[in-house]
Design a protein around this motif. Sequence first.
Motif, PDB file in Angstrom:
ATOM      1  N   ASN A   2       0.831  -1.204   0.000  1.00  0.00           N
ATOM      2  CA  ASN A   2       0.000   0.000   0.000  1.00  0.00           C
ATOM      3  C   ASN A   2       0.867   1.256   0.000  1.00  0.00           C
ATOM      4  O   ASN A   2       2.079   1.201   0.207  1.00  0.00           O
ATOM      5  CB  ASN A   2      -0.986  -0.016   1.176  1.00  0.00           C
ATOM      6  CG  ASN A   2      -0.297   0.029   2.520  1.00  0.00           C
ATOM      7  OD1 ASN A   2       0.778   0.593   2.667  1.00  0.00           O
ATOM      8  ND2 ASN A   2      -0.920  -0.564   3.514  1.00  0.00           N
ATOM      9  N   SER A   3       0.237   2.383  -0.234  1.00  0.00           N
ATOM     10  CA  SER A   3       0.998   3.628  -0.382  1.00  0.00           C
ATOM     11  C   SER A   3       1.675   4.052   0.912  1.00  0.00           C
ATOM     12  O   SER A   3       2.760   4.622   0.885  1.00  0.00           O
ATOM     13  CB  SER A   3       0.093   4.738  -0.901  1.00  0.00           C
ATOM     14  OG  SER A   3      -0.918   5.025   0.038  1.00  0.00           O
ATOM     15  N   PHE A   4       1.038   3.774   2.065  1.00  0.00           N
ATOM     16  CA  PHE A   4       1.667   4.124   3.338  1.00  0.00           C
ATOM     17  C   PHE A   4       2.959   3.341   3.535  1.00  0.00           C
ATOM     18  O   PHE A   4       4.008   3.911   3.863  1.00  0.00           O
ATOM     19  CB  PHE A   4       0.705   3.869   4.511  1.00  0.00           C
ATOM     20  CG  PHE A   4       1.356   4.031   5.852  1.00  0.00           C
ATOM     21  CD1 PHE A   4       1.625   5.297   6.362  1.00  0.00           C
ATOM     22  CD2 PHE A   4       1.715   2.928   6.603  1.00  0.00           C
ATOM     23  CE1 PHE A   4       2.239   5.457   7.590  1.00  0.00           C
ATOM     24  CE2 PHE A   4       2.326   3.071   7.832  1.00  0.00           C
ATOM     25  CZ  PHE A   4       2.590   4.339   8.333  1.00  0.00           C
ATOM     26  N   SER A   5       2.898   2.029   3.333  1.00  0.00           N
ATOM     27  CA  SER A   5       4.095   1.191   3.515  1.00  0.00           C
ATOM     28  C   SER A   5       5.200   1.602   2.555  1.00  0.00           C
ATOM     29  O   SER A   5       6.370   1.660   2.940  1.00  0.00           O
ATOM     30  CB  SER A   5       3.755  -0.279   3.287  1.00  0.00           C
ATOM     31  OG  SER A   5       2.821  -0.720   4.224  1.00  0.00           O
ATOM     32  N   ARG A   6       4.814   1.873   1.323  1.00  0.00           N
ATOM     33  CA  ARG A   6       5.805   2.274   0.324  1.00  0.00           C
ATOM     34  C   ARG A   6       6.437   3.617   0.689  1.00  0.00           C
ATOM     35  O   ARG A   6       7.645   3.786   0.594  1.00  0.00           O
ATOM     36  CB  ARG A   6       5.144   2.342  -1.047  1.00  0.00           C
ATOM     37  CG  ARG A   6       6.104   2.605  -2.167  1.00  0.00           C
ATOM     38  CD  ARG A   6       5.395   2.501  -3.496  1.00  0.00           C
ATOM     39  NE  ARG A   6       6.241   2.916  -4.572  1.00  0.00           N
ATOM     40  CZ  ARG A   6       6.424   2.240  -5.683  1.00  0.00           C
ATOM     41  NH1 ARG A   6       5.796   1.096  -5.861  1.00  0.00           N
ATOM     42  NH2 ARG A   6       7.210   2.688  -6.629  1.00  0.00           N
ATOM     43  N   SER A   7       5.617   4.565   1.136  1.00  0.00           N
ATOM     44  CA  SER A   7       6.135   5.881   1.522  1.00  0.00           C
ATOM     45  C   SER A   7       7.101   5.770   2.693  1.00  0.00           C
ATOM     46  O   SER A   7       8.189   6.360   2.681  1.00  0.00           O
ATOM     47  CB  SER A   7       4.990   6.822   1.906  1.00  0.00           C
ATOM     48  OG  SER A   7       4.168   7.070   0.824  1.00  0.00           O
ATOM     49  N   VAL A   8       6.705   5.028   3.717  1.00  0.00           N
ATOM     50  CA  VAL A   8       7.564   4.874   4.894  1.00  0.00           C
ATOM     51  C   VAL A   8       8.851   4.138   4.520  1.00  0.00           C
ATOM     52  O   VAL A   8       9.938   4.503   4.975  1.00  0.00           O
ATOM     53  CB  VAL A   8       6.811   4.166   6.033  1.00  0.00           C
ATOM     54  CG1 VAL A   8       7.748   3.788   7.171  1.00  0.00           C
ATOM     55  CG2 VAL A   8       5.690   5.054   6.552  1.00  0.00           C
ATOM     56  N   ASP A   9       8.735   3.131   3.662  1.00  0.00           N
ATOM     57  CA  ASP A   9       9.925   2.399   3.227  1.00  0.00           C
ATOM     58  C   ASP A   9      10.882   3.310   2.461  1.00  0.00           C
ATOM     59  O   ASP A   9      12.087   3.301   2.699  1.00  0.00           O
ATOM     60  CB  ASP A   9       9.513   1.209   2.361  1.00  0.00           C
ATOM     61  CG  ASP A   9      10.704   0.369   1.936  1.00  0.00           C
ATOM     62  OD1 ASP A   9      11.555   0.049   2.799  1.00  0.00           O
ATOM     63  OD2 ASP A   9      10.787   0.027   0.741  1.00  0.00           O
ATOM     64  N   LEU A  10      10.343   4.120   1.556  1.00  0.00           N
ATOM     65  CA  LEU A  10      11.187   5.044   0.791  1.00  0.00           C
ATOM     66  C   LEU A  10      11.829   6.092   1.696  1.00  0.00           C
ATOM     67  O   LEU A  10      13.014   6.429   1.525  1.00  0.00           O
ATOM     68  CB  LEU A  10      10.376   5.716  -0.311  1.00  0.00           C
ATOM     69  CG  LEU A  10      10.065   4.848  -1.510  1.00  0.00           C
ATOM     70  CD1 LEU A  10       9.041   5.521  -2.405  1.00  0.00           C
ATOM     71  CD2 LEU A  10      11.331   4.529  -2.282  1.00  0.00           C
ATOM     72  N   LEU A  11      11.078   6.608   2.647  1.00  0.00           N
ATOM     73  CA  LEU A  11      11.641   7.589   3.585  1.00  0.00           C
ATOM     74  C   LEU A  11      12.764   6.961   4.412  1.00  0.00           C
ATOM     75  O   LEU A  11      13.821   7.576   4.620  1.00  0.00           O
ATOM     76  CB  LEU A  11      10.549   8.144   4.494  1.00  0.00           C
ATOM     77  CG  LEU A  11       9.592   9.131   3.847  1.00  0.00           C
ATOM     78  CD1 LEU A  11       8.382   9.373   4.747  1.00  0.00           C
ATOM     79  CD2 LEU A  11      10.302  10.440   3.541  1.00  0.00           C
TER      80      LEU A  11
END
Length: 138
Positions: A2-11
């Motif tokens: 999901n977008s939250f997991s992807r965002s946190v992973d990228l950060l």
Amino acid sequence: MNSFSRSVDLLQREMDVTSLRYQVSANNLANSEVPNFKRSVVNFESELKRAFESEENAKKSFKLTRTDERHISINEPFDYREVEPRRVTDFLSTAKANGNNVDAETEANNILQIQMQYRLLTQLTSFEFEQVNTAMKK
């Protein structure tokens, strides 16, 4: 993912790369007067961009079915999670007569920029979790 997991992973990955950049710039600054020392930089964003572009291209491209894993894969997306930062040494330039190519002032400015970028990344990470917290309260 999901977008939250992807965002946190990228950060988180960018924070790791920023920390590595800080170490590399500090090493460059510490060795700014060492004869024949060559400065290093960290490359990450260009490879990450290439991985994202491969994902977009894979969505638009022709799909082939592979019946065996030994078959050549065509148009397979490059997973952004496999992208690793690379430390690159500049052997081509020489700024000083002793063969050293480190400018102490430039490296000090890089360190300040890296520190500000790290602060921004921590604030963005905090914001992501605040959004989830707000959504859970409602």
